[in-house]
Design a protein around this motif. Structure first.
Motif, short mmCIF file in Angstrom:
data_model
loop_
_atom_site.label_atom_id
_atom_site.label_comp_id
_atom_site.label_asym_id
_atom_site.label_seq_id
_atom_site.Cartn_x
_atom_site.Cartn_y
_atom_site.Cartn_z
N LEU A 137 -32.20 59.83 22.50
CA LEU A 137 -33.00 58.63 22.26
C LEU A 137 -33.71 58.67 20.92
N THR A 184 -37.70 52.96 20.77
CA THR A 184 -36.36 52.72 21.32
C THR A 184 -36.03 51.23 21.25
N ASP A 185 -34.75 50.91 21.43
CA ASP A 185 -34.35 49.50 21.41
C ASP A 185 -35.05 48.67 22.49
N PRO A 186 -35.15 49.14 23.74
CA PRO A 186 -35.87 48.30 24.73
C PRO A 186 -37.31 48.05 24.32
N GLU A 187 -37.98 49.07 23.80
CA GLU A 187 -39.36 48.87 23.33
C GLU A 187 -39.40 47.88 22.19
N LEU A 189 -37.23 45.46 21.60
CA LEU A 189 -36.98 44.12 22.14
C LEU A 189 -38.26 43.57 22.78
N ALA A 190 -39.03 44.45 23.40
CA ALA A 190 -40.28 44.02 24.05
C ALA A 190 -41.35 43.68 23.02
N LEU A 194 -37.17 43.79 17.39
CA LEU A 194 -35.72 43.65 17.41
C LEU A 194 -35.38 42.32 18.07
#
Lengths: 286, 286
Positions: A137, A184-187, A189-190, A194
């Motif tokens: 990650l 990270t990508d989910p973070e 996006l949140a 991103l």
């Protein structure tokens, strides 16, 4: 670029950057494009780059040969190290980022067995392949940090907006350092850092719920019928050479065929819609 | 069903319905499913049906053999006529509806060269293949009208809602007759009578712009990572047997793999997200 990669490698691994007189290749292995830059020691010329359009999910086994081909495009000479960022690990070809990161590193080891690999991690350090595999990650989708760290050297306080084919990065930089809230990508996006909207590969139904049609609006047909790139192409804002991915219907990258793909967004075709009506669909998407 | 098809054929073509003692096969040739019903003359039993999952855009050349296979599933006996509706003409396999309608009719002529074809048109009439080819928009995606006309016989005043795998039809019926504002698909998308949201094949990014993630929301990754069917499957609302299309990643139709596809909607995976977090993504989609 040279100083950036050189410094980062030093910081990350503690190794001596003065290994010899060869070059370093800097890589960005994405899900649909594989890109590299050649950094020559002591060279003053702009670094040469090479890229290949290659969708990893269509045939993961080709990655090694793609890497060799891109490396071949960058000329002769001894490569001291490959410096790697990647987003390919997000591909549907892999069940987890862990699996994807290992796959990409395996492909490098297969393509260039004798050359050291340095993997860029979020935070600005390069790490060894072993550490990248054990902490995937930290290296997954880390290229946004590389861009932001480089920009921060020239513009210490900035909001960096990097619009790619598929996604857009929005990264705050303060005091020369990326200060993004997400790692990270989910973070990301949140946090809104991103955004899954790009200039080419984004499906039309991810951008619009309805499109103009004869004075009103028609709901969009959510069936993968057209990409945002088709809208740009139809409007003359994107050259066919720049349409670097496969079309959704496998047909050519021309204004005419892009128009057919756009018409299908409201279940239309060239018998049903005029060129002006298709232009209106395109204009509503971009 | 028998009376419906019989009457409609009579009205549409002026032909005598009492041709013999054989059967009529009623077809619905969709983009991802090919379905048929067997109507026996004088039979009182519920009409037998057969269906095959078949995505025409993956291999259009197989349509004739699929038609023969479905016909084989419906038993022996002489077929008097094939009565046809279709939506397959909208597939990306065809540049226009005109091309698609002709392709489907060619496949029937190839599969059943000796048997008459009757093509259902919006408005409730059956027309000849020649007329269907010359006026393709009258027979393209006409199945919604067939459903509504049939329902109107039992419930003269109704709002018919037919939720399929990919789309939902919302059709007003008054005095036993469909009174939809739209006739073609673009008109029906504009009138709100065709909605591109279904229970299985709809891409997640066509339904939601953001999904719940750790107390906030993360934008959705618009990259074809999961279908609404994955959400229903993960929540236990859809049985694997009912998941009648290919998964987006080619992996199995199980709760575990559906969960991986859903996690990828916010660029996550099973190392990053718990089962409960994935359930929350699913619940937000349905």
């Amino acid at each position: 670029m040279r100083g950036f990669y050189g410094d980062a490698i030093t910081r990350g691994t503690g190794r001596d950057t003065g290994r010899g007189t060869g070059m370093i290749l800097g890589w960005d292995v994405g899900g649909v494009n594989t890109k590299a830059v050649r950094i020559d020691r002591g060279g003053d010329a702009p670094p040469p780059t090479a890229a290949r359009a290659y969708e990893i999910q269509r045939d993961p086994s080709r990655l090694s040969s793609i890497l060799r081909a891109v490396r071949g495009d960058l000329g002769d000479g001894r490569v001291e190290a490959h410096a790697i960022t990647m987003t390919a690990e997000l591909s549907q070809a892999f069940r987890t980022k862990r699996e994807g990161v290992s796959f990409v590193l395996d492909a490098f080891a297969d393509a260039f067995p004798a050359t050291p690999l340095e993997v860029f991690a979020v935070g600005g350090l390069f790490v060894s392949p072993d550490r990248a595999r054990s902490e995937p990650l930290t290296v997954a989708a880390s290229n946004w940090y590389a861009t932001a760290a480089l920009v921060g050297r020239s513009v210490p306080d900035a909001l960096l907006i990097d619009i790619g084919t598929t996604t857009t990065d929005i990264i705050p930089i303060a005091g020369g350092v990326p200060v993004a809230a997400g790692r990270t990508d989910p973070e990301r996006l949140a946090s809104g850092e991103l955004v899954y909207t790009g200039a080419l590969r984004t499906p039309a139904e991810a951008v619009a719920r309805a499109l103009p049609f004869r004075g009103g609006e028609a709901s969009i047909a959510a069936d993968g019928f057209a990409l945002i790139g088709d809208a740009h192409l139809h409007l003359g804002r994107l050259h066919a050479d720049e349409y670097s991915v496969a079309t959704v219907d496998g047909r050519p990258v021309t204004r005419e065929f892009a128009g057919e793909r756009l018409a299908r967004l409201i279940c239309g075709d060239r018998d049903l819609l005029t060129d002006a009506e298709i232009d209106a669909l395109a204009a509503a998407l971009v």
